[in-house]
Design an enzyme around this catalytic site. Sequence first.
Site, PDB file in Angstrom:
ATOM      1  N   LYS A   1      32.702  12.782 -12.761  1.00 57.17           N
ATOM      2  CA  LYS A   1      33.108  13.825 -13.703  1.00 57.17           C
ATOM      3  C   LYS A   1      32.815  15.236 -13.163  1.00 57.17           C
ATOM      4  CE  LYS A   1      34.200  10.938 -17.163  1.00 57.17           C
ATOM      5  NZ  LYS A   1      34.053   9.637 -16.466  1.00 57.17           N
TER       6      LYS A   1
HETATM    7  C1  PLP Z   1      34.819   8.451 -16.437  1.00 57.23           C
HETATM    8  C2  PLP Z   1      34.454   7.409 -15.447  1.00 57.23           C
HETATM    9  C3  PLP Z   1      35.391   6.433 -15.017  1.00 57.23           C
HETATM   10  C4  PLP Z   1      36.795   6.353 -15.557  1.00 57.23           C
HETATM   11  O1  PLP Z   1      37.597   7.410 -15.117  1.00 57.23           O
HETATM   12  P1  PLP Z   1      38.982   7.757 -15.856  1.00 57.23           P
HETATM   13  O2  PLP Z   1      39.438   9.031 -15.253  1.00 57.23           O
HETATM   14  O3  PLP Z   1      38.604   7.916 -17.321  1.00 57.23           O
HETATM   15  O4  PLP Z   1      39.912   6.627 -15.628  1.00 57.23           O
HETATM   16  C5  PLP Z   1      34.987   5.511 -14.049  1.00 57.23           C
HETATM   17  N1  PLP Z   1      33.729   5.519 -13.563  1.00 57.23           N
HETATM   18  C6  PLP Z   1      32.800   6.415 -13.956  1.00 57.23           C
HETATM   19  C7  PLP Z   1      31.415   6.352 -13.395  1.00 57.23           C
HETATM   20  C8  PLP Z   1      33.128   7.395 -14.911  1.00 57.23           C
HETATM   21  O5  PLP Z   1      32.180   8.292 -15.306  1.00 57.23           O
END
Ligand code: PLP
Length: 495
Positions: A113
């Site tokens: 993120k």
């Molecule tokens: C948010 C997240 C995901 C999923 O990503 P998307 O963009 O929502 O498909 C996968 N792994 C981790 C560790 C995340 O924080």
Amino acid sequence: MYYVSTRDRLGKTTVSGAIAYGLAPDGGLYTPEAVPSLAGNALNTLKDMTYQQRAVYVMNMFLDGYSASELSGFCAKAYGGGKFDDPAVAPVRTLDDRTHVLELWHGPTCAFKDMALQMLPHLLTSALKKEGETKTACILVATSGDTGKGALEGFKDVPGTRILVFYPKDGVSEVQQLQMTTQEGSNVGVCSVVGNFDDAQTGVKTIFSDPALRSELAERGAFLSSANSINWGRVLPQIVYYVSAYCDLLKSGALEKGDKLNVCVPTGNFGNILAAYYAKQMGVPIGRLICASNRNNVLTEFIETGVYDKNRTFYNTTSPSMDILISSNLERLLHACTYGDAEQVKGYMEKLARTGKYEVEESVKHRIGRDFSAACCDDEKAKAAIGRLWREKRYLIDPHTAVAVDALEQYRSKTGDETPTLVVSTASPFKFCPAVMEGLGEKEPPQGLKGIERLSQLTGIPAPAPLAGLAGKEIRFTGVTEKENMPQIVREMLN
Ligand SMILES: *Cc1c(COP(=O)(O)O)cnc(C)c1O
């Protein structure tokens, strides 16, 4: 270049409008009217640049009205200054001659993120300025863990913003809670809510739709905004790392000009893999996009059958950031695969809201299938993948990345496709110590900070500084509120 709403062909806006307001008035997602193409020699030029320079180049193609020097400033703030613990920002590790891992967790919160949430505050505050907005943006977030901390780190001390995060009192891990309650910064607030994630989320939604509170905030020179993953300002910074990874593989000689690269992404809200799809549309030679899901496998089924059906059991898994039944960003793929037919997309979304289910036409399913494959696995198989990779390659992965590793193995044995593949690694294994240690064969692994220490002892790998450092940090936020009282917390924050 204009941005259109996925639900209204005529609802056009500039990129600053799309980022400033997030969601289109008709409820649709803003999407570029046409995806810009990389020039023929662009990858070769980008190959010798730093991550920040690549980010300026790629983002500039989507951001009319922003200058390259403005973007350089944003990139320096987002990705420079020691915020990432690897000089490559998003380094690629090679496991064998056809398997490479893109590590997206070297930022301040140790999850992917950060790649977007470090950039969003700069894109958002400048978009607001360009739109003539002078009030303070008050960002409200309800979080089940990773997003809240990512947004706090991104917005901390960014002028013209305040950020307030609500998390469910008993709904996040000990480490996640510590990450949030020790948050530094002069414009941040964190409060726990009695109840579960839904309670926190409903509380935030109620605040957003409270006209009295809105006008009270306006009088005090503030307005509410969100850092939600459907904002274009969160998708755009994610396109960069796919371009960057391809360039790194060119540079290392693992790929030659024009060679295909498959991409395998652990998916929840469909934002990350959508960014890979846009990179492919721009002209990066990406082959198959492999969508990996955990036991909440609504996307696997959709890609294979064309039926999206959220009427199913919700499972809590060891990859919680993928525990999602409504993948919001899929709407942007539907937009692309209906050639921008807003009526059709609107129809799907209305059916989803009304019945929890929709089915796309054979032609749309076929277009999705030209780019996407899908596979899913449960917690046991993900743990087995963690153990296997550690034993065979001495490479440690977290449970989200493990889902992608297992999905890739399934894809390879089913199709025989030997194309080199980029596995996207979305979190540091030290963020999910208990599940990782179970994968390594530990029977009763310790939780919380002890878990971090123990995993480090077991593997000889030092924990990332932001997690190791939690032990010595002062707790700043101890507030607990009932859901009904959340508006009052917002008022107090602005005092
Ligand atoms: C948010 C997240 C995901 C999923 O990503 P998307 O963009 O929502 O498909 C996968 N792994 C981790 C560790 C995340 O924080």
